[in-house]
Scaffold this motif. Sequence first.
Motif, mmCIF file in Angstrom:
data_model
loop_
_atom_site.group_PDB
_atom_site.id
_atom_site.type_symbol
_atom_site.label_atom_id
_atom_site.label_comp_id
_atom_site.label_asym_id
_atom_site.label_seq_id
_atom_site.Cartn_x
_atom_site.Cartn_y
_atom_site.Cartn_z
ATOM 1 N N TRP A 27 46.557 44.423 42.836
ATOM 2 C CA TRP A 27 45.552 45.485 42.913
ATOM 3 C C TRP A 27 44.150 44.924 42.724
ATOM 4 C CZ3 TRP A 27 48.226 49.420 39.154
ATOM 5 C CH2 TRP A 27 49.299 50.012 39.795
ATOM 6 N N LEU A 28 43.998 43.997 41.791
ATOM 7 C CA LEU A 28 42.683 43.398 41.546
ATOM 8 C C LEU A 28 42.202 42.621 42.763
ATOM 9 C CD1 LEU A 28 43.098 42.236 37.834
ATOM 10 C CD2 LEU A 28 41.845 44.235 38.686
ATOM 11 N N PHE A 29 43.130 41.960 43.469
ATOM 12 C CA PHE A 29 42.765 41.290 44.719
ATOM 13 C C PHE A 29 42.349 42.314 45.769
ATOM 14 C CE2 PHE A 29 45.640 37.490 43.745
ATOM 15 C CZ PHE A 29 44.571 36.679 43.432
ATOM 16 N N THR A 30 43.118 43.380 45.893
ATOM 17 C CA THR A 30 42.864 44.394 46.917
ATOM 18 C C THR A 30 41.495 45.037 46.744
ATOM 19 O OG1 THR A 30 45.231 44.851 47.087
ATOM 20 C CG2 THR A 30 43.738 46.529 47.934
ATOM 21 N N PHE A 31 41.109 45.323 45.506
ATOM 22 C CA PHE A 31 39.831 45.986 45.249
ATOM 23 C C PHE A 31 38.703 45.009 44.951
ATOM 24 C CE2 PHE A 31 42.995 49.301 44.052
ATOM 25 C CZ PHE A 31 42.698 50.178 45.089
ATOM 26 N N ASN A 32 38.915 43.726 45.257
ATOM 27 C CA ASN A 32 37.911 42.675 45.086
ATOM 28 C C ASN A 32 37.326 42.606 43.674
ATOM 29 O OD1 ASN A 32 38.043 41.613 47.705
ATOM 30 N ND2 ASN A 32 36.776 43.298 48.458
ATOM 31 N N VAL A 33 38.177 42.809 42.690
ATOM 32 C CA VAL A 33 37.736 42.693 41.304
ATOM 33 C C VAL A 33 37.772 41.235 40.863
ATOM 34 C CG1 VAL A 33 38.257 43.373 38.928
ATOM 35 C CG2 VAL A 33 38.494 45.024 40.780
ATOM 36 N N ILE A 34 38.776 40.504 41.340
ATOM 37 C CA ILE A 34 38.857 39.078 41.034
ATOM 38 C C ILE A 34 38.797 38.295 42.329
ATOM 39 C CG2 ILE A 34 40.105 39.312 38.858
ATOM 40 C CD1 ILE A 34 42.680 38.718 40.307
#
Length: 98
Positions: A27-34
């Motif tokens: 999810w963090l990859f998908t929403f460009n958080v990390i």
Amino acid sequence: MYAILSTIVMILELYKWVLIAMIIMSWLFTFNVINARNQFVAMVWRVLDALTEPVLRPIRNLLPSMGGMDLSPIIVFIIIFFLQSFIAQDLPRLIGLY
């Protein structure tokens, strides 16, 4: 024998946490958080992928396409729950520990 069963239940519990970490990281990859280009993040992702993909891939192959949603972790959680319940309650009675 009880120690072996308890160890198996603990390993299944740890695997659930690995699955949760993989889900959160995806999810963090998908929403460009990390950033996937970060060396540490990439290393953690490779480890999580190596631990989860051999279990998730066969389930993904069996499930129909859900339009981008991956339901295979839910199936794995259900299987782990069943195994933990079986090991904790039914298996000791079957082998005569109770």
